[in-house]
Design a protein around this motif. Structure first.
Motif, short mmCIF file in Angstrom:
data_model
loop_
_atom_site.label_atom_id
_atom_site.label_comp_id
_atom_site.label_asym_id
_atom_site.label_seq_id
_atom_site.Cartn_x
_atom_site.Cartn_y
_atom_site.Cartn_z
N GLY A 212 -51.18 -13.09 -24.29
CA GLY A 212 -51.01 -13.03 -23.31
C GLY A 212 -49.43 -11.98 -22.78
O GLY A 212 -48.60 -11.96 -23.93
N SER B 259 -55.46 -13.19 -29.12
CA SER B 259 -55.01 -12.89 -28.21
C SER B 259 -54.10 -13.06 -27.43
O SER B 259 -54.43 -14.65 -27.31
N TYR C 120 -47.69 0.84 -22.11
CA TYR C 120 -46.84 0.84 -20.56
C TYR C 120 -46.48 2.07 -20.73
O TYR C 120 -46.05 2.91 -21.63
N ASN D 89 -46.47 -10.22 -20.72
CA ASN D 89 -46.09 -10.20 -19.11
C ASN D 89 -45.12 -8.80 -18.60
O ASN D 89 -44.32 -9.06 -19.48
N GLY E 186 -54.43 -11.72 -19.35
CA GLY E 186 -54.95 -10.95 -19.93
C GLY E 186 -56.48 -11.13 -20.92
O GLY E 186 -56.34 -10.70 -22.29
N ALA F 27 -50.29 -3.27 -26.76
CA ALA F 27 -50.39 -2.53 -25.67
C ALA F 27 -49.64 -1.70 -25.35
O ALA F 27 -47.78 -1.45 -25.76
N LYS G 97 -51.15 0.94 -19.71
CA LYS G 97 -50.69 0.39 -17.73
C LYS G 97 -49.94 1.16 -17.05
O LYS G 97 -48.64 1.34 -17.92
N SER H 236 -49.86 -7.58 -16.13
CA SER H 236 -49.82 -8.66 -16.80
C SER H 236 -50.81 -8.24 -17.91
O SER H 236 -51.65 -7.65 -17.35
N THR H 237 -51.14 -8.01 -19.01
CA THR H 237 -52.11 -7.55 -20.30
C THR H 237 -52.05 -8.70 -21.50
O THR H 237 -51.19 -9.37 -21.42
N SER H 238 -52.26 -8.16 -22.92
CA SER H 238 -52.78 -8.83 -23.44
C SER H 238 -52.34 -7.62 -24.90
O SER H 238 -53.00 -6.93 -24.91
#
Length: 266
Positions: A225, A223, A72, A227, A92, A70, A30, A46-48
């Motif tokens: 989340g 899962s 970034y 942010n 996510g 995740a 991301k 945001s993702t997960s």
């Protein structure tokens, strides 16, 4: 103690059918964006992540699977003060409950569409690198939370150089001890958010984010989340510092003269 605890957790999960076999973990990122460092800027994405232990697992001796994190990335074209913050989020496809931790590195993974990408833990090249870098030890994946590390994709190492992540720093929510003492970098307050600031030079950076609950490896994967927020603050130019120091010096001179005048007329 650490490995016996980990083995017990993993065996318990396997016996209950709750821990999946290693996945073909392909790294995709991301992108927070590109920042010049000359002006203040912020971005949030945001993702997960699957599971609540991906980051902390990379702090032990047998490393960790990047599939549990995740990733970034961001680029600085000039020096800047950078604040990174990660918190639980319903995002996510994930739910609240993440106990976040992250590590910051210079370097980027291969672009998934490039000749070298996508990077993943179980490519032949990654397995070779893990064997070399660990001295032949058994490893669960390529990710190392507190050290430099390398990973690559399916292309031959003779053709494409591996992605190299050079460790800069880390932070995590709360405090963890899985048998060898408190892991450094915890913020001491378990509130599902972690924030840390860095002074960085121009360059490309990657941030690997995951859970910090080591004991949750025996729980069903779900899962969660996350942010992520980046706050980039401009670094004052040297001329600004010089003017500030001159101003402070002038104020000191004025104050001294005032005291002398008061004594003379006192």
């Amino acid at each position: 103690m650490k490995h016996s605890l980990k083995n017990a957790l993993v065996l318990a999960g396997l016996g209950a059918g709750l821990v999946s076999a290693p996945a073909m973990a392909h790294i995709s990122t991301k992108n927070f964006g590109t920042f010049d460092g000359a002006s203040d800027a912020t971005a949030s994405i945001s993702t997960s992540v699957p599971g609540n232990f991906g980051w902390i697992d990379g702090s032990d001796a047998d490393w960790a699977d990047t599939h549990r994190l995740a990733v970034y990335q961001f680029t600085l074209t000039g020096d800047a003060d950078v604040q990174l913050s990660f918190e639980q989020a319903v995002a996510g496809g994930g739910r609240n409950g993440l106990i976040p931790g992250f590590s910051l590195y210079s370097g980027l993974p291969h672009d998934p569409l490039s000749l070298g990408g996508p990077d993943h833990d179980d490519s032949a090249g990654s397995l070779f690198l893990r064997d070399v870098d660990s001295g032949g030890a058994i490893t669960e994946g390529s990710f190392r939370a507190l050290h430099d590390w390398r990973i690559t994709g399916e292309e031959s190492l003779a053709v494409v150089a591996p992605s190299v992540f050079t460790y800069i720093g880390h932070a995590y929510d709360g405090s963890q001890d899985y048998g060898t003492g408190i892991i450094p970098g915890g913020d001491g307050l378990l509130d599902n958010v972690v924030t840390q600031s860095f002074h960085l030079a121009a360059g490309d950076y990657s941030v690997f984010v995951g859970g910090s609950d080591y004991a949750s490896q025996s729980a069903a994967l779900r899962s969660l989340g996350v942010n992520g927020t980046i706050l980039v603050s401009a670094v004052p130019e040297p001329e600004t510092y010089a003017m500030l120091l001159m101003g402070l010096g002038l104020m000191g001179v004025i104050a001294r003269r005032r005291k002398v005048a008061e004594k003379l007329h006192g």
